[in-house]
Write a protein that holds these residues in place. Structure first.
Motif, short mmCIF file in Angstrom:
data_model
loop_
_atom_site.label_atom_id
_atom_site.label_comp_id
_atom_site.label_asym_id
_atom_site.label_seq_id
_atom_site.Cartn_x
_atom_site.Cartn_y
_atom_site.Cartn_z
N UNK A 164 1.38 1.13 4.94
CA UNK A 164 0.18 0.28 5.03
C UNK A 164 0.44 -1.04 4.32
N UNK A 201 -9.11 -0.71 7.62
CA UNK A 201 -9.07 -0.20 6.25
C UNK A 201 -7.73 -0.37 5.58
N UNK A 224 0.81 -1.22 0.00
CA UNK A 224 0.00 0.00 0.00
C UNK A 224 0.84 1.27 0.00
N UNK A 242 2.11 6.49 3.63
CA UNK A 242 1.30 7.70 3.64
C UNK A 242 1.70 8.55 4.84
N UNK A 290 -1.82 -2.69 2.68
CA UNK A 290 -2.58 -2.69 1.42
C UNK A 290 -3.10 -1.27 1.22
N UNK A 291 -3.53 -0.96 -0.01
CA UNK A 291 -4.11 0.37 -0.20
C UNK A 291 -5.27 0.59 0.78
N UNK A 292 -5.38 1.80 1.29
CA UNK A 292 -6.41 2.10 2.27
C UNK A 292 -7.78 2.00 1.61
N UNK A 337 -11.65 2.62 0.92
CA UNK A 337 -12.43 3.85 1.00
C UNK A 337 -13.81 3.55 1.59
N UNK A 338 -14.17 4.29 2.64
CA UNK A 338 -15.53 4.20 3.15
C UNK A 338 -16.46 4.82 2.13
#
Lengths: 140, 178
Positions: free
Chosen positions: B169, B138, B101, B104, B171-173, B175-176
């Motif tokens: 991370x 997430x 991910x 960030x 994995x990629x975060x 999205x809600x």
């Protein structure tokens, strides 16, 4: 102009739209000025196909920069002592961001009165994108 | 991975202020700035992040003659390694190339001891920071790492303390929906 402690009360707040319909071009502009050329912010092909995100998104530091204006416009130039944020959600092209700063405390220090602020920037869905605090030196 | 010296320049401050949408004339108009309390152009609060411009080894700027991990003819110029090692194992930096991910920005804190302006030449000093782990719904396993940088000016005065927290991370975060 600096802000006087006598003009400010705990609970006072300011709310401003800090960006309306964020453009990809502004992300390019921020990349160039800041020197952070991470393709996640300007390169849609990389971001979708390699990084696995739906598309480019804003530098966290761009959102912090946009947010800071609400405090510096309020307290005056050169008055900021601390400014800190957490990046709690990503910001996407097309987002409209609104920052609210609120006075949480006014305290006396050796340098003079200092105001503490809580800061929240939300997107158009009212979802927080950054939350933080700032402190600024006031005039008595 | 930090600049040896950071010259603060008026044009750079103007460009930075434009990029964050801040029209305050104290960031570009020397005559106006002379009439203000600081008495000179100062930099916006988050400007010091642009000290990356002066870091020779900054990994998020393409280097002349070297492959870049963003897209060109293909989605990335530096495909994931095939020898079994992950990108992260030899970089340990903020590159977000294939396979995970990426890193960030989780937190950023500045303390302003004095306000910087054009003509200042800053020397950064990096202090060791902490690292910690957290599990998230997430983003999977999150590895946080902190770095603290002090910026002194040409007279040895402490100007800004910067504390950044990065998060790698798993994995990629996600999205809600919103």
């Amino acid at each position: 102009m600096s802000l006087s402690a006598s003009e400010l009360n705990v609970g006072d707040s300011r709310t401003e739209v800090v960006v309306d319909n964020l453009t990809r071009t502004q992300l390019v502009q921020y990349a160039g000025a800041s020197g952070d050329y991470n393709p996640l912010h300007t390169d849609d092909l990389f971001t979708r196909e390699v990084a696995g995100y739906p598309g480019v998104f804003a530098h966290g530091m761009l959102t912090m920069g946009l947010t800071g204006r609400v405090i510096t416009d309020w307290v005056g130039d050169g008055r900021l002592q601390n400014f800190g944020v957490r990046f709690v959600n990503q910001v996407w092209p097309g987002d409209t961001l609104t920052t609210t700063a609120e006075v949480t405390e006014i305290r006396d220090t050796d340098d003079g009165p200092v105001a503490d602020f809580s800061i929240t920037t939300v997107n158009q869905s009212d979802k927080p994108v950054v939350t933080g605090t700032a402190s600024a030196l006031l005039t008595p | 991975m930090v600049a040896e010296r950071v010259p603060v320049e008026a044009t750079h401050i103007m460009m930075f202020a434009r990029s964050i949408g801040d029209p305050n004339p104290i960031y570009y108009d020397a005559d106006y700035a002379a009439s203000t309390e600081p008495g000179r152009i100062i930099a916006p609060p988050t400007y010091i992040q642009a000290s990356a411009q002066f870091d020779e080894d900054y990994p998020l700027r393409p280097k002349i003659g070297e492959p870049w991990f963003g897209s060109g003819a293909t989605p990335t110029g530096t495909p994931p390694r095939t020898d079994g090692a992950k990108d992260s194992e030899d970089d340990g930096d903020k590159k977000s190339g294939g396979g995970n991910g990426g890193t960030l920005h989780a937190e950023q804190h500045f303390t302003y001891h004095r306000h910087i302006g054009p003509g200042d030449v800053l020397t950064p000093t990096v202090k060791p920071g902490e690292t910690w782990e957290k599990q998230s719904r997430r983003g999977g396993k999150l590895l946080f790492s902190e770095s603290v940088t002090e910026f002194h000016n040409q007279d040895g005065e402490l100007m800004i303390t910067s504390r950044g927290v990065g998060v790698r991370t798993e994995k990629p975060v996600e999205q809600d929906p919103s």
